[in-house]
Every structure is written in C-alpha cells, then in structure tokens.
Scaffold this active site. Structure first.
Site, PDB file in Angstrom:
ATOM      1  N   CYS A 146       4.841 -11.383  -2.483  1.00 50.55           N
ATOM      2  CA  CYS A 146       4.567 -10.308  -3.452  1.00 50.55           C
ATOM      3  C   CYS A 146       5.678 -10.084  -4.467  1.00 50.55           C
ATOM      4  O   CYS A 146       5.461 -10.244  -5.674  1.00 50.55           O
ATOM      5  CB  CYS A 146       4.287  -9.000  -2.701  1.00 50.55           C
ATOM      6  SG  CYS A 146       2.756  -9.020  -1.740  1.00 50.55           S
ATOM      7  N   GLY A 165      21.368  -7.725   2.031  1.00 46.60           N
ATOM      8  CA  GLY A 165      21.033  -9.015   2.612  1.00 46.60           C
ATOM      9  C   GLY A 165      21.058 -10.121   1.581  1.00 46.60           C
ATOM     10  O   GLY A 165      21.698  -9.988   0.524  1.00 46.60           O
TER      11      GLY A 165
END
Length: 433
Positions: A263, A256
C-alpha cells in the site's frame, strides 16, 4: 444479501470471507484458474492469520464460493465489489487502472437489474467517474450506481480490521445505493462502527490521504532516529514522549528501516501523480517518498559498517524478509534493498523468515535460506534483524553468541536491550539509540 467480489487477491479474499461470515451469500471471482482451483480445494494462496479457517468454515456452510465465470456471478448480485489490483504503472508511477476498467466493462455486460458497483480497490480521485462512464457507455439501459468503499486493512490483522473497523467510508450521493451499502455492513452496527457517508471523490481521496499521512509519520520518526544517534538521545524515549500527546498518538512512531508493503509505496506515488495532474503539489509527500527510498539502502550500509566496513566474502545473517510480520508479502520490503546492498558489497547472505522465503526466492539470487533462525546465523560475521516477527523477540542470546563468528547484532527494529547483549560480549547496533 448476494455479494460478488471481483478479484480474489488479498483485499477480495479477506473482504469476501468476512462478508460471508456476516451471513451474506458471497461469490469470489478471479481469472486465475489455478488460484480458484486451489481455493475450492481449501488452499489459500496468501498468508493472513485466521483467513484459511474463515474461508473453510464459510465454504462448508455454503456462504462463500469461488469461480472464474464472471457473468453469472455478477448477474445474481445486488452488490458487486471491484477488488482487483492497482499496481504502480511502469514508467510513470500512476496507478494502473486497466484491471478496474476491464472489470467495469465486464460488469456492465453481465448485470441484471439494479446493481451497486463498488470500487474496493485503491484508486485515484475520479476513478469512480470513469467506472460510471464505462458502465453507462457499455450498457446504456443499465440500472446501477457506482460507490467508493476503500479498504483499510492491515496485513497481519486484516480480519480484525474488517470486523472491528475504526470507520467505514462510503462514497456516494445515491440514496438507493447508500441503503444497499448500509445493509451490507449492518452486522457491524453491533460494534458501533461509524459509517461515514460522503461524496465519491472524497472517499477516494480519504484512502490515499490516510496512507500518505501514516507513511509521513514513519519517515518522520526515522529521520528523528538519525538525529538521536548523532546527539546521544534515544528515539524510543522521544517517540514515547511524543506519542502520549493525544494530538499525535503513539502508532507508527517506531523507528526502523523504512516502510514497504503493498500500500504505502504505490499509494504515495499515485497520490503524487494525481497531485501533478490537478496542479496541487504535495511537497511533503514527495519528500517522504524520496527519504524512505534512500533509507532502505542506508540500512544496508549500516549493517556493513557495524561489521567493520568490509563484508566481501563474509557471511551476514538476515532474520526477516517480509515488509512486516504476520504476512508473506515481500512487495517493496526494506529487506530487498538491504540484501541487495549487502550482496553488492560482496557479502554472502544467509536468511530466514517464517513465511516470506518462497516469495523471496523469486526475487533474490544467491541468498542461502535456512529452516530456522539459528541455522541461518551459524558462522556469520554479523546478524541483522530486519522484520520483527514474534519468534525473533526472544532469541536464546547465549546460543546466538555461540553460533556467530563475529559478535555483531544489528537490530533494525529495536526489539532488544543493549545491556543484555553487551554482557555477552555482543556488539549491539540499534536504530536511533
């Protein structure tokens, strides 16, 4: 058990609500008066599936409450969790521990009797030692133990992760504190969730190491995707062939536009800074961070190239702005760099996201927002799918064809079939395929 949660952000709210659902008596503390008033009125300031209902049910039962007054909330508690933010510090990338340190001092002044103080926030190795020093200095007569209990909550699936965790990590060698923590998590024994007890520094590093490894898997498959495009291979087939190897596993092997969120970006940076402090270079993680940042802009250029290389004055539709589906979190979302790249090239960006547009509107200038995906793509020269929300997985492709001015669909999440789109005359550009 009486539990107090310092910090009513994402981790604090989810953890507090789940502990309350176990039957514990939970008080969530936050200095933001508007946030506390909203929570008392049943309004949850973040989007997380199921969280509003969980809080409402436990507030009605009297198991969870919200306050801005830290001292009485700490004095009543057997366990106090520190769940405040630890953002990247401006200028150097270190985790900003100012909120953690302030909470430690406040807890020290307010605690009454033996208190287990738990760092739930993601903190660098050795932070527990500093929290312990602050409390001992502020309150020399205090009875307490400091424990590390990192969270492993995925945004969009946080309640499930808390109630059915892969593991519970507890960092302490204090027998009394370990007993209190086991009691706090005792309801999870029915699910046979493993509790891993280790020293505090090991627990602190486990969180960072885990996130860095997952970020590495994502970045690795993204680079393999680039190689697939050059060689005629299909990254989805490659990833499946890799993932069926039990030593590797299939999770986090979806190519992707790069990782984002609250995080991975800050935790990988904090790990690198910790490694520098201890003179133990983490060159793999360093390459991951650099590669991921470059990829986000590259995906913007990929969209521009698919549309013909020149988007000046042209409308480009973007579906999905949050870093992942089922959250409203825009922090370090790949969409930020992609939209900025499109705008830098002169494009007019039309956007839609089911939950992220209010936060996105605080970050972007001159983006036009729409109430549904089809309105966003009307008369656009091309369409880019950036976040894989469920409602984007089954778009009416005939309607898409009729609305787009330029028949180009750039699928940065690989959720569509090339053949179906090309039958409709739509140019289809995916990642690694």
């Amino acid at each position: 058990m009486k539990i107090t949660m310092i910090g009513s952000g994402y981790v604090g709210l989810v953890s507090g609500a789940c502990f309350a659902d176990f039957g514990h008596d939970v008080v969530c503390v936050d200095l933001d008066e508007a946030k506390i008033e909203a929570l008392r009125g049943g309004k949850v300031p973040i989007f997380e599936p199921g969280l509003a209902d969980l809080i409402e049910r436990n507030a009605r039962a009297g198991r969870i409450s919200f306050t801005t007054e830290l001292a009485p909330a700490v004095a009543r508690a057997e366990v106090v969790f520190i769940a405040v933010g630890t953002p990247s510090r401006r200028g150097d990338g270190h985790a900003d521990l100012s909120f953690v340190e302030a909470a430690a001092a406040d807890i020290a002044r307010a605690m009454d009797g033996f208190t287990v103080v738990v760092t739930k926030s993601t903190v660098p190795v050795g932070t527990g030692d500093e929290v312990e020093r602050i409390i001992a200095t502020t309150r020399p007569d205090g009875e307490f133990a400091v424990v590390s209990n990192p969270e492993f909550l995925r945004e969009g699936a946080a309640i499930e992760d808390f109630k059915r965790p892969d593991r519970i990590v507890i960092g302490s060698e204090d027998t009394r504190a370990l007993g209190v923590m086991r009691e706090a998590y005792r309801p999870l024994s029915l699910n046979k969730s493993p509790i891993l007890e280790m020293n505090r520094r090991s627990a602190e590093l486990t969180k960072y190491a885990g996130n860095a490894f997952l970020a590495t898997k994502i970045t690795f498959i993204n680079e393999i995707a680039d190689l697939c495009e050059k060689t005629g291979a299909d990254v989805q087939q490659v990833a499946r062939g890799m993932g069926l190897d039990k030593r590797i596993g299939s999770k986090f092997l979806n190519a992707g536009p790069g990782y984002g969120g609250s995080c991975f970006p800050k935790d990988t940076l904090a790990l690198l800074k910790t490694a520098q402090d201890f003179e133990a270079p983490q060159t793999i993680v360093e390459a991951v961070v650099q590669t991921n940042e470059k990829r986000k802009r590259a995906m913007g250029r990929k969209v521009i190239q698919a549309i013909g290389g020149d988007v000046r004055g042209k409308v480009v539709a973007v579906l999905g702005l949050t870093f992942k589906p089922n959250t409203d979190d825009m922090r370090d979302s790949p969409a930020i760099a992609i939209v900025q790249t499109l705008q830098d090239a002169g494009a007019v960006v039309h956007a839609y996201d089911p939950e992220g547009m209010p936060n996105a509107s605080q970050m972007f200038e001159d983006v036009v927002y729409f109430d549904d995906p089809y309105a966003a793509m009307k008369d656009a020269e091309g369409l880019a799918i950036v976040t894989e929300w469920d409602e984007f997985r089954a778009l009416n492709l005939t309607k898409v064809q009729s609305l787009l001015k330029g028949l180009v669909l750039v699928d940065l999440r690989n959720i569509y079939d090339r053949g179906e789109l090309e039958m409709l005359g739509i140019k289809y550009v995916a990642v690694g395929r």
